[in-house]
Design an enzyme around this catalytic site. Structure first.
Site, PDB file in Angstrom:
ATOM      1  N   ASP A 103       0.859  -1.178   0.000  1.00 22.16           N
ATOM      2  CA  ASP A 103       0.000   0.000   0.000  1.00 22.16           C
ATOM      3  C   ASP A 103       0.901   1.236   0.000  1.00 22.16           C
ATOM      4  O   ASP A 103       1.742   1.393   0.891  1.00 22.16           O
ATOM      5  CB  ASP A 103      -0.890  -0.026   1.254  1.00 22.16           C
ATOM      6  CG  ASP A 103      -2.258   0.603   1.013  1.00 22.16           C
ATOM      7  OD1 ASP A 103      -2.303   1.658   0.372  1.00 22.16           O
ATOM      8  OD2 ASP A 103      -3.252   0.026   1.486  1.00 22.16           O
ATOM      9  N   ASP A 205      -2.959   4.699  -2.226  1.00 19.07           N
ATOM     10  CA  ASP A 205      -3.950   5.314  -1.351  1.00 19.07           C
ATOM     11  C   ASP A 205      -4.321   6.729  -1.827  1.00 19.07           C
ATOM     12  O   ASP A 205      -3.427   7.545  -2.088  1.00 19.07           O
ATOM     13  CB  ASP A 205      -3.326   5.396   0.054  1.00 19.07           C
ATOM     14  CG  ASP A 205      -4.333   5.747   1.118  1.00 19.07           C
ATOM     15  OD1 ASP A 205      -5.253   4.953   1.346  1.00 19.07           O
ATOM     16  OD2 ASP A 205      -4.190   6.826   1.735  1.00 19.07           O
ATOM     17  N   GLU A 247      -6.345   4.274  -5.846  1.00 19.11           N
ATOM     18  CA  GLU A 247      -7.627   4.515  -5.181  1.00 19.11           C
ATOM     19  C   GLU A 247      -8.098   5.930  -5.506  1.00 19.11           C
ATOM     20  O   GLU A 247      -7.348   6.895  -5.317  1.00 19.11           O
ATOM     21  CB  GLU A 247      -7.480   4.368  -3.659  1.00 19.11           C
ATOM     22  CG  GLU A 247      -8.826   4.484  -2.946  1.00 19.11           C
ATOM     23  CD  GLU A 247      -8.718   4.876  -1.474  1.00 19.11           C
ATOM     24  OE1 GLU A 247      -9.640   4.564  -0.713  1.00 19.11           O
ATOM     25  OE2 GLU A 247      -7.712   5.507  -1.090  1.00 19.11           O
ATOM     26  N   HIS A 321     -11.449  -2.660   3.614  1.00 18.10           N
ATOM     27  CA  HIS A 321     -11.303  -2.278   5.022  1.00 18.10           C
ATOM     28  C   HIS A 321     -12.012  -0.971   5.369  1.00 18.10           C
ATOM     29  O   HIS A 321     -12.104  -0.619   6.540  1.00 18.10           O
ATOM     30  CB  HIS A 321      -9.819  -2.166   5.365  1.00 18.10           C
ATOM     31  CG  HIS A 321      -9.179  -1.001   4.651  1.00 18.10           C
ATOM     32  ND1 HIS A 321      -9.079  -0.931   3.281  1.00 18.10           N
ATOM     33  CD2 HIS A 321      -8.646   0.139   5.126  1.00 18.10           C
ATOM     34  CE1 HIS A 321      -8.502   0.208   2.950  1.00 18.10           C
ATOM     35  NE2 HIS A 321      -8.222   0.886   4.045  1.00 18.10           N
ATOM     36  N   ASP A 322     -12.447  -0.219   4.355  1.00 16.41           N
ATOM     37  CA  ASP A 322     -13.181   1.031   4.601  1.00 16.41           C
ATOM     38  C   ASP A 322     -14.688   0.839   4.444  1.00 16.41           C
ATOM     39  O   ASP A 322     -15.448   1.796   4.634  1.00 16.41           O
ATOM     40  CB  ASP A 322     -12.750   2.118   3.603  1.00 16.41           C
ATOM     41  CG  ASP A 322     -11.302   2.548   3.779  1.00 16.41           C
ATOM     42  OD1 ASP A 322     -10.808   2.532   4.920  1.00 16.41           O
ATOM     43  OD2 ASP A 322     -10.676   2.907   2.763  1.00 16.41           O
TER      44      ASP A 322
HETATM   45  C1  GLC Z   1      -7.804   5.572   2.105  1.00 20.06           C
HETATM   46  C2  GLC Z   1      -7.683   4.352   2.977  1.00 20.06           C
HETATM   47  C3  GLC Z   1      -8.275   4.651   4.309  1.00 20.06           C
HETATM   48  C4  GLC Z   1      -7.500   5.783   4.926  1.00 20.06           C
HETATM   49  C5  GLC Z   1      -7.462   7.000   4.013  1.00 20.06           C
HETATM   50  C6  GLC Z   1      -6.420   7.986   4.449  1.00 20.06           C
HETATM   51  O1  GLC Z   1      -9.131   5.872   1.811  1.00 20.06           O
HETATM   52  O2  GLC Z   1      -8.240   3.237   2.349  1.00 20.06           O
HETATM   53  O3  GLC Z   1      -8.278   3.527   5.160  1.00 20.06           O
HETATM   54  O4  GLC Z   1      -8.060   6.139   6.151  1.00 20.06           O
HETATM   55  O5  GLC Z   1      -7.160   6.662   2.693  1.00 20.06           O
HETATM   56  O6  GLC Z   1      -5.141   7.461   4.225  1.00 20.06           O
END
Ligand code: GLC
Length: 548
Positions: A103, A205, A247, A321-322
């Site tokens: 990640d 991320d 992402e 995980h979110d």
């Molecule tokens: C992304 C991650 C999340 C995190 C955020 C800030 O959305 O998946 O878990 O809190 O970024 O890094």
């Protein structure tokens, strides 16, 4: 690439598996998952058939945002292990044909990162320019009233620095200033250092934020996003046989190919969330879910299939995980748990793209329910409770939303067996284990030939073994039907027909001509081999997939 070409990138026929390390497997009894635990469970993943693991952050971190706040990109969090453990994980996974995708969290660091400490300590430090600083506004307050994603103001005053810094997520996550060439150079070197250790790629991320123009207030997909991604490609990715998944909470069908079009030299695919957000309230977002609306979900999923049909590539997922666990959110984790878990998997995995399985999904793990404030661990949920309370939302209403869409409910430990703590840890787990584990666990599900795991195995094998599944052209059918997902995939003379009843009700479905259900059932189907047309009566959560 054309559909019939034989040399396709490995990640187009592979399935990904997300490990959220804190809750995967503990081996030293501290109640926190670790790298040795992942190594110990690699055979489970090899049996499932996945081609790569997306490993959520394991870097050194104060864990304010569960590792998405990194204090050293080249060190492993001690509770997870050491760099030697990481090298061992990469090698052991590779020996089983599984790549490790790390990640990459580079929109921000932790406020404990050495770069930020140096930046804060002196205006003259080279690192000062690696973060985003602003003087106080005319009234002495923050330069703007921008809010942080996890609640509260996005600007935090640093006494030491004598300025405000930007923490777009939280004060613990100061934003990096990508405008600094020296900062970008640091990131390229760090990425290449990880590639040299043998990783198979990066999940990036919130990558759509890096090109932001702070003063213009343009954060998502800012003016320099694609310039920076192309520079990244030149400096780190070019010539490497790796996979990259960016992402983006803002990417649309119109902008997707800017990230992952074949001639862009940026990323391989994006995690987009339009199908997820289709279920959120316009004002309160995820904290006030909308009633389930399959047609809206399908409109996004099908629309993305079409948008990237000839160029670009989809990432296929409902959970991570979110997000809530899919069997609870889109399926039925009561009496139809097994069926609905299998049905959702069929509907998603037979689309075109690279599917991602979130740990525990392969046994149909449900969400854990939270009853009290003390059970919450997540920074985002706690921050938003403060915000929602301030705007008059009741605790009960908020809790209902947090149980449906909050981040804690999908982050509880994986259920390996009916041993204490689900076989996750011999110590006290960092977050409560779902009390369902004696009934729902890996050992039990894997012993069942009709279990969820066996079903995922077949879907994953079909993708890697059959070009029709990985590359067949997608055509969505019966788009407005409120309960049924139906589509076909075509490649040369082959055709795959998929029809799934995403409901707990017996559903009569008029089979569209184009669906032409006929051929060999892909082994999990219960239907006869004869052509089915006319009116089909689908059992609750029944999915049919046949190919010829
Ligand atoms: C992304 C991650 C999340 C995190 C955020 C800030 O959305 O998946 O878990 O809190 O970024 O890094």
């Amino acid at each position: 690439m054309t559909e019939t070409e034989t040399n396709v990138p490995w990640w187009q026929t592979a399935t990904g598996y997300q490990i959220w390390p804190r809750s995967f497997q503990d081996t030293d009894g501290d109640g926190i998952g670790d790298l040795a635990g992942i190594v110990a469970r690699l055979d489970h993943l090899a049996d499932l058939g996945v081609g790569f693991v997306w490993l959520s952050p394991v870097y050194a971190s104060p864990q304010r945002d569960m590792g998405y706040d990194i204090s050293d990109y080249r060190a492993i969090a001690p509770e997870y292990g050491t760099l030697d453990d990481m090298d061992r994980l990469i090698a052991e996974a590779r020996a089983r044909g599984i790549g490790i995708v790390m990640d990459l969290v580079v929109n921000h660091t932790s406020d404990r990162h050495a770069w930020f400490r140096a930046a804060r300590a002196s205006r003259g430090a080279p690192e000062r320019d690696w973060y985003v600083w602003r003087d106080a506004g005319p009234d002495g307050g923050p330069p703007t009233d921008l809010r942080a994603c996890f609640g509260g103001p996005a600007w935090t005053w640093s006494e030491e620095a004598g300025q405000y810094y930007l923490g777009y997520f939280s004060p613990f996550q100061p934003d990096l200033n990508w405008q600094s060439p020296a900062l970008r150079q640091q990131i390229w070197e760090m990425m290449n250092w990880w590639f040299a250790r043998g990783i198979a790629g990066f999940r990036m991320d919130v990558i759509s934020l890096i090109g932001k123009d702070v003063d213009a207030g343009t954060f998502e997909e800012g003016p320099d996003l694609h310039r920076f991604l192309r520079e990244m490609h030149r400096q780190t990715l070019r010539g490497r046989d790796v996979v990259t998944i960016g992402e983006s909470w803002s990417v649309s069908r119109d902008t997707a190919r800017l990230y992952c079009g074949a001639d862009r030299e940026e990323l391989d695919m994006v995690f987009q969330f339009n199908h997820i957000k289709a279920g959120w309230d316009d004002t309160h977002g995820k904290w006030k879910p909308r009633p389930r609306d399959l047609a809206a979900l399908k409109d996004e999923l099908f629309g993305w299939q079409e948008a990237l049909a000839d160029d670009g590539w989809n990432a296929l997922f409902l959970s991570n995980h979110d997000l809530p666990r899919q069997v609870s959110k889109y399926g039925d984790d009561g009496i139809w748990r097994l069926r609905s878990a299998r049905c959702l998997a069929t509907a998603i995995h037979l689309m075109k793209g690279t599917p991602f399985v979130y740990q525990g999904e392969e046994i149909g793990m449900p969400n854990t329910r939270v009853a009290a404030l003390e059970q919450l661990r997540d920074l985002e949920t706690l921050g938003h409770w403060d915000e929602e309370r301030a705007r008059g939302t009741s605790w009960d209403a908020f809790l209902a939303g947090a149980n449906e869409n909050g981040r804690d409910t999908s982050r509880t430990p994986v259920h390996w067996s009916d041993a204490p703590n689900a076989g996750f840890s011999t110590g006290t787990p960092w977050i409560g284990v779902n009390p369902d584990y004696p009934r729902i666990n890996v050992a039990r599900d894997r012993a069942d030939p009709d279990g969820v795991f066996a079903h995922y195995q077949r879907l994953i094998a079909a993708r890697s073994g059959r070009r029709l599944v990985s590359h067949g052209r997608f055509r969505g059918l019966a788009r407005d039907h409120p309960r049924v997902v139906a589509y076909i995939r075509e490649l040369d003379q082959e055709r795959l027909s998929v029809v799934a009843n995403l409901s707990g009700e017996v559903t009569e479905f008029d089979v569209p001509d184009a669906l032409a259900i006929a051929g060999e059932p892909l082994s999990w189907s219960v239907r006869p081999r004869d052509r089915i047309d006319g009116r089909l009566v689908l059992e609750p959560w029944e999915a049919i997939a046949v190919a010829r």
